[in-house]
Write a protein that holds these residues in place. Structure first.
Motif, mmCIF file in Angstrom:
data_model
loop_
_atom_site.group_PDB
_atom_site.id
_atom_site.type_symbol
_atom_site.label_atom_id
_atom_site.label_comp_id
_atom_site.label_asym_id
_atom_site.label_seq_id
_atom_site.Cartn_x
_atom_site.Cartn_y
_atom_site.Cartn_z
ATOM 1 N N SER A 1 35.233 71.965 100.131
ATOM 2 C CA SER A 1 34.093 72.785 99.696
ATOM 3 C C SER A 1 32.899 72.764 100.640
ATOM 4 O O SER A 1 31.888 73.405 100.365
ATOM 5 N N GLY A 2 32.988 72.021 101.759
ATOM 6 C CA GLY A 2 31.880 71.994 102.694
ATOM 7 C C GLY A 2 30.818 70.967 102.344
ATOM 8 O O GLY A 2 30.915 70.252 101.339
ATOM 9 N N ILE A 3 29.778 70.916 103.152
ATOM 10 C CA ILE A 3 28.717 69.920 102.993
ATOM 11 C C ILE A 3 27.650 70.359 101.994
ATOM 12 O O ILE A 3 26.798 69.579 101.591
ATOM 13 N N GLY A 4 27.720 71.620 101.567
ATOM 14 C CA GLY A 4 26.769 72.102 100.570
ATOM 15 C C GLY A 4 25.395 72.402 101.150
ATOM 16 O O GLY A 4 25.185 72.413 102.368
ATOM 17 N N ASN A 5 24.450 72.649 100.246
ATOM 18 C CA ASN A 5 23.071 72.952 100.624
ATOM 19 C C ASN A 5 22.110 72.157 99.749
ATOM 20 O O ASN A 5 22.233 72.154 98.522
ATOM 21 N N GLY A 6 21.174 71.485 100.393
ATOM 22 C CA GLY A 6 20.171 70.739 99.644
ATOM 23 C C GLY A 6 20.716 69.557 98.874
ATOM 24 O O GLY A 6 20.069 69.066 97.943
ATOM 25 N N LYS A 7 21.886 69.081 99.264
ATOM 26 C CA LYS A 7 22.507 67.964 98.552
ATOM 27 C C LYS A 7 22.199 66.604 99.208
ATOM 28 O O LYS A 7 22.476 65.569 98.626
#
Length: 281
Positions: free
Chosen positions: A67-73
């Motif tokens: 799912s990827g590294i995400g955003n703002g996590k």
């Protein structure tokens, strides 16, 4: 975006962000003079590792691997420690393909470490919600159990922020599970106790996503395993097994982390006979 076709299965690499991790940790006991010939490093001894999910299209189904590294996590400190120079832009990647997160039917998680699972949830008005709102999320039963109940070592990478909001979407399997015709998840252990790989077979063509028991092309040697591996001998055993099986079939090996190759096909003697390189632009 790079694409690879395996019979009737199409793989497309999306932009899920990037990390830069310590090369010594990524190659374990392998001396730097050896691994540095295979994979570049920066002045901090870090190597570039993509976190790019793979969109899998077969029939009418849209699946995502990881799912990827995400955003703002991640905090600013975590971004520095993990060398995160770019966060996920999966929405944009999907839009370029005429899709959105709501079109993802299944998410196949080889394991649930933060660099694979941060993209499963997103912020919405200061609340974490599912990123792929209509998807079923698959992981091994062993992995899911540790995600929810990490031990003293694994709590550093299994975060409640990545599972609490999507718990109702998760389905688990034991051993191996055919997700769709020609696509099978296999529990291997090694990198984590619940780690899995993904097999693709269609029209006499084959590919294997070895996930983090072979995160880059430079980990081709079965003895080159990560210091991050919880069970390194299990990683070696499973790499031997699936390298042997894959090379017999001239299978493609596809990568989530590799910054230079999306996929490689090796000969029995270990020479590259075909490859799909990542666009460096």
């Amino acid at each position: 975006m790079e694409q690879l076709t395996i019979g009737e299965i199409t793989l497309t690499w999306l932009n899920g962000g990037v990390t830069n991790l310590d090369g010594g940790a990524m190659f374990g006991v392998v001396p730097k003079p050896l691994w540095s010939k295979k994979y570049p490093h920066n002045e901090k001894n870090q190597i570039e590792l993509r976190t790019d999910p793979i969109l899998v299209k077969v029939g009418t189904k849209n699946m995502l691997i990881e799912s990827g590294i995400g955003n703002g996590k991640l905090t600013d400190k975590q971004k520095r420690n993990f060398g995160v120079l770019e966060e996920s832009s999966i929405d944009q990647s999907l839009a370029e393909l005429g899709l959105s997160t709501s079109d993802i039917d299944l998410v196949l998680m080889t394991h649930l470490h933060f660099d694979h699972a941060c993209g499963l949830t997103k912020w919405d008005n200061e609340k974490l919600v599912p990123t792929f709102e209509n998807a079923i999320i698959y992981a091994s039963d062993v992995e899911w159990e540790e995600m929810k109940n990490p031990n003293i070592r694994s709590k550093a990478t299994y975060w409640k922020e990545n599972w609490e909001a999507i718990e109702h979407q998760v389905k688990t399997f034991s051993g191996q599970f055919e997700v769709a015709e020609g696509i099978t998840m296999v529990h291997t252990g090694g990198h984590s106790d619940g780690h899995s790989i993904i097999l693709f077979e269609s029209q006499e063509e084959a590919a294997i996503h070895m996930a983090d028991i072979m995160p880059t092309h430079a980990h081709q040697n079965v003895l080159w395993v990560l210091a991050y591996d919880d069970y390194p001998m299990k990683s070696i055993e499973q790499k031997q097994k699936w390298m042997e099986k894959g090379l017999e079939k001239e299978a493609w090996y596809v990568f989530y982390h590799d910054a230079y190759y999306r996929a490689i096909k090796w000969s029995q003697s270990g020479e590259i006979i075909d490859s799909l390189k990542r666009d460096q632009k």
